[in-house]
Structures are given as C-alpha cells and as structure tokens.
Enzyme design. Structure first.
Site, PDB file in Angstrom:
ATOM      1  N   HIS A 270      30.048  28.291  42.653  1.00  0.00           N
ATOM      2  CA  HIS A 270      30.967  29.045  43.503  1.00  0.00           C
ATOM      3  C   HIS A 270      30.186  30.000  44.398  1.00  0.00           C
ATOM      4  O   HIS A 270      29.671  31.020  43.945  1.00  0.00           O
ATOM      5  CB  HIS A 270      31.957  29.847  42.647  1.00  0.00           C
ATOM      6  CG  HIS A 270      32.877  28.998  41.842  1.00  0.00           C
ATOM      7  ND1 HIS A 270      33.571  29.476  40.756  1.00  0.00           N
ATOM      8  CD2 HIS A 270      33.232  27.696  41.964  1.00  0.00           C
ATOM      9  CE1 HIS A 270      34.317  28.511  40.241  1.00  0.00           C
ATOM     10  NE2 HIS A 270      34.119  27.413  40.948  1.00  0.00           N
TER      11      HIS A 270
ATOM     12  N   ASP B 158      37.742  27.285  36.026  1.00  0.00           N
ATOM     13  CA  ASP B 158      37.343  26.094  36.770  1.00  0.00           C
ATOM     14  C   ASP B 158      36.361  25.256  35.956  1.00  0.00           C
ATOM     15  O   ASP B 158      35.372  25.770  35.434  1.00  0.00           O
ATOM     16  CB  ASP B 158      36.699  26.512  38.096  1.00  0.00           C
ATOM     17  CG  ASP B 158      36.533  25.337  39.044  1.00  0.00           C
ATOM     18  OD1 ASP B 158      37.278  24.346  38.905  1.00  0.00           O
ATOM     19  OD2 ASP B 158      35.662  25.417  39.929  1.00  0.00           O
TER      20      ASP B 158
ATOM     21  N   MET C 283      33.221  33.147  35.971  1.00  0.00           N
ATOM     22  CA  MET C 283      34.574  33.672  35.818  1.00  0.00           C
ATOM     23  C   MET C 283      35.605  32.555  35.926  1.00  0.00           C
ATOM     24  O   MET C 283      35.360  31.538  36.550  1.00  0.00           O
ATOM     25  CB  MET C 283      34.866  34.701  36.919  1.00  0.00           C
ATOM     26  CG  MET C 283      34.187  36.034  36.750  1.00  0.00           C
ATOM     27  SD  MET C 283      34.489  37.093  38.198  1.00  0.00           S
ATOM     28  CE  MET C 283      36.287  37.048  38.279  1.00  0.00           C
TER      29      MET C 283
ATOM     30  N   SER D 235      29.392  29.599  38.093  1.00  0.00           N
ATOM     31  CA  SER D 235      29.911  30.626  38.991  1.00  0.00           C
ATOM     32  C   SER D 235      29.144  31.919  38.758  1.00  0.00           C
ATOM     33  O   SER D 235      27.946  31.960  38.980  1.00  0.00           O
ATOM     34  CB  SER D 235      31.422  30.809  38.779  1.00  0.00           C
ATOM     35  OG  SER D 235      31.951  31.731  39.709  1.00  0.00           O
ATOM     36  N   THR D 236      29.803  32.974  38.287  1.00  0.00           N
ATOM     37  CA  THR D 236      29.152  34.268  38.090  1.00  0.00           C
ATOM     38  C   THR D 236      27.958  34.134  37.150  1.00  0.00           C
ATOM     39  O   THR D 236      28.099  33.666  36.030  1.00  0.00           O
ATOM     40  CB  THR D 236      30.150  35.282  37.501  1.00  0.00           C
ATOM     41  OG1 THR D 236      31.333  35.275  38.291  1.00  0.00           O
ATOM     42  CG2 THR D 236      29.548  36.673  37.474  1.00  0.00           C
TER      43      THR D 236
END
Length: 380
Positions: free
Chosen positions: A209, A305, A302, A182-183
């Site tokens: 994401h 997940d 973040m 993600s991030t």
C-alpha cells in the site's frame, strides 16, 4: 501508552502546519497533543521531557532534519511510533524511504491542494488518526535485543483436504510467490527479499500500500540491495522466474494468461478495503491463474486487506504464510488472515525468507519424486 488518550508530540518547522495538525488531533477524543517542536534537535529533548506515545515528524527542517532525528531516536527509543509527513514528489518519496530505512514507523502525505484548508484538514485526519491509533495499539513485542530468542514457527492446520479428509498432496511445484503488505511493509519486504536467493525458481508479485511515485522508489531501493531483479510493474510486463514486480501506486495489479505465459494487467477499478492497489485483488487474480501453485505471504499492515484473498488462494489449493504479531509493526492484515483461519503458517519476520525458500525447494523436490524416474534425459 497513556491509560486514557494517546500522547502525541508534533515536530515541524512550520507554525502553520503545527497548528493545523494540533487542531486536527485535538478534535479526536482519543488523542492528546502534549507538545510541539520546531526541529529534530528540540524534539529529542521534548521526547525525554514529555514521554509521548507517538510522534508526527516533518522531514525537511533546519538544525536537525526528520531523518537524522529518527536515527537518533531509534538508539534510545526503538519502539516509539514515528509517523513522517511527506510530499507526493520524487524528492519527497526518496526522503520518506530514507526515513523508513532509518526506523520510522509509517508516513502520511501532505495534501497537494494547499489552497483548501478544509480539504487539507480532512486529508490529514483521514490518514494520520487511524495510523496513530493502530501504531500505538500494536507496539512491537520483540525488541532488537530479544530477536535471538524468537519463538519457533507456529503451524496452522491447512484448509485444503484430499480424499478422506487427509491433507491434499501437491503434485506440482509452486509456480508463484505473492506478497501483500502495508504499514511497516517496506522494512519487512527489505528483510525478506534481501535474504532470498537470486536464482529463486518462481516469479514474485507484490502489493504494498503506497501512492504513485513511492512504489517506483521502493522498487529501485529494493533492487539495489537484493539479489533478485525488482521493478515497479507496467502494463503487459511478463511474469518470469526470478523477477519481482511491485504493483504501482494508484493501480490494482492482476495477472492474465497470455499464450503460454503470464503477464501483468493494471486496473484503475474502484479501491477495495479502501486501497488501490489492493492485496485482495492481486491474490484473487494469482489464484485464478496459478491455482494450487501459489505461495502467498501476508506481512505487517493496517486493516484486513489480503485476508479474503488468502481464503481464495487456499480454496484453490495454494498455501499462505502470515507474519506473527510480535514482529509486525501493525498486526492488522496478517492478524485478520490468521483469525480467519486462512494461514498455513505464522512466522516471525526473521524466519520468513528461509521458510519461503524451503517451501519452494520442497515443492519442487516433491513434484520431481511424484513425476517418477528419468529415462534418457526425459522425465517419464
């Protein structure tokens, strides 16, 4: 970072947008807007003057645009969190990828419904505030100058056990590499995938994401710089050795058996962990198809997940690697996986690709030895 509130500098050429962002951030007691700038050139001076903890940055601005400003800032402030503002268009996605490649920490998308002030405020608040808090609370601990002194990989006891409590022995080689991020993920994915060989012996599936359009752009950029063949996944795509498929924004990616092969199934089922695509959905799916032949990797990001899905993979006998805190932009997803006891190894980003390649090769060699000698060209 400030001992009390997160000090933020807003950079945007639009007075309206600057005011909107300031009102939103000022409404959160954890954040303090310390200044604004109308372009990248002004921002460079403001950073030295105000010493903010984080920056929000528009991409298209006169005098100096956001991408050029990020490049300039990274020469003197390599760890300062910078969140870009982007539009949900192909042009916006392309510019955002440029900004991330230049060193931006993350991005938020501008509301599509600009006619509704309340919806615009809520959209920005929901995206921006959590990212500023996560990014400023998870500063990188390893700078570029210290990369040579990275600690060795940290093994974590595996969960899968054989008879008598001894670690279970793999009798088949890994059949799939599954990655969640993600991030900070685009940069981490570029680092890992570019270092993997073009003749990788397994397929690769990735959930990053990102919204629609952005995942397509990410796949195209990675494909142009890596030896592997990388594409945004489509319904019914075959899962093949050496092929990398990235879940499209807005859809979960699952794998299904189809005859003697495996193919992609895309779903608009409800988000999980506030995400669609979700890593947990993909991880559960690959575990059901490949069982103990899954090697999973949880990269920077973040939230949580991937942690639950990692548990499913390890229960099935697969293995999970997690990125370490020092090299993660945000140690949310990999940290949650580690803290849940679902990581077999915790690795610096720079060691991830080599360790993956070694694990895949070792599993193939071990399976070959287990299968026994070859007679007449056919394995006995």
């Amino acid at each position: 970072m400030s001992a009390t509130r997160i000090r933020v500098l807003i950079v945007d050429d639009s007075v309206v947008i600057r005011r909107l962002i300031k009102e939103i951030l000022d409404s959160d007691s954890r954040i303090e807007v310390v200044g604004v700038a109308q372009n990248g050139q002004v921002a460079l001076g403001k950073v030295e003057e105000l010493k903010p903890d984080a920056i929000t940055m528009d991409i298209e601005m006169p005098v100096m645009n956001g991408v050029d400003c990020v490049k300039a800032l990274r020469k003197t402030h390599p760890r300062l969190p910078i969140v870009m503002f982007s539009t949900l268009t192909e042009r916006g996605a392309s510019a955002t990828m440029d900004a991330l490649a230049a060193g931006a920490s993350d991005y938020v998308t501008k509301p599509a419904n600009v006619g509704s002030v309340m919806e615009s405020r809520q959209s920005i608040m929901d995206q921006l505030v959590p990212k500023l808090i996560a990014l400023t609370g998870s500063r990188r601990l390893v700078s570029g100058a210290k990369k040579a002194a990275l600690p060795p990989p940290q093994p974590v006891p595996a969960q899968a056990k054989g008879p008598g409590g001894a670690p279970a022995r793999r009798t088949q080689p890994f059949g799939l590499l599954a990655i969640g991020s993600s991030t900070g993920g685009p940069d981490a994915l570029a680092t890992v995938l570019s270092a993997l060989p073009g003749d990788l012996p397994v397929p690769v599936v990735i959930t990053q994401h990102m919204p629609p359009v952005f995942t397509k752009m990410l796949a195209q950029r990675l494909d142009s710089t890596c030896r592997l063949s990388i594409h945004e996944a489509a319904e019914g795509d075959s899962v093949e050795r050496g092929k990398v498929l990235i879940a499209p924004g807005g859809l979960h990616m699952e794998l299904k058996t189809r005859g003697t092969g495996v193919s992609v199934h895309l779903s608009d089922a409800p988000p999980e962990n506030f995400c669609r695509p979700a890593v947990d959905v993909m991880f559960r799916s690959v575990a059901s198809v490949y069982r103990n032949r899954v090697l999973a990797v949880v990269l920077t990001g973040m939230g949580r997940d991937g942690a639950a899905g990692a548990g499913v993979i390890r229960t099935a006998g697969g293995e999970v690697f997690a990125q370490d805190e020092a090299t993660s932009v945000v140690w949310g997803m990999p940290g949650a996986t580690v803290m849940a006891g679902q990581a077999d190894r915790v690795l610096p980003l720079e060691q991830m690709a080599a360790t993956i390649a070694s694990a895949l090769t070792h599993s193939q060699n071990a399976a070959a030895r287990q299968a026994g000698p070859v007679s007449g060209g056919v394995r006995a």
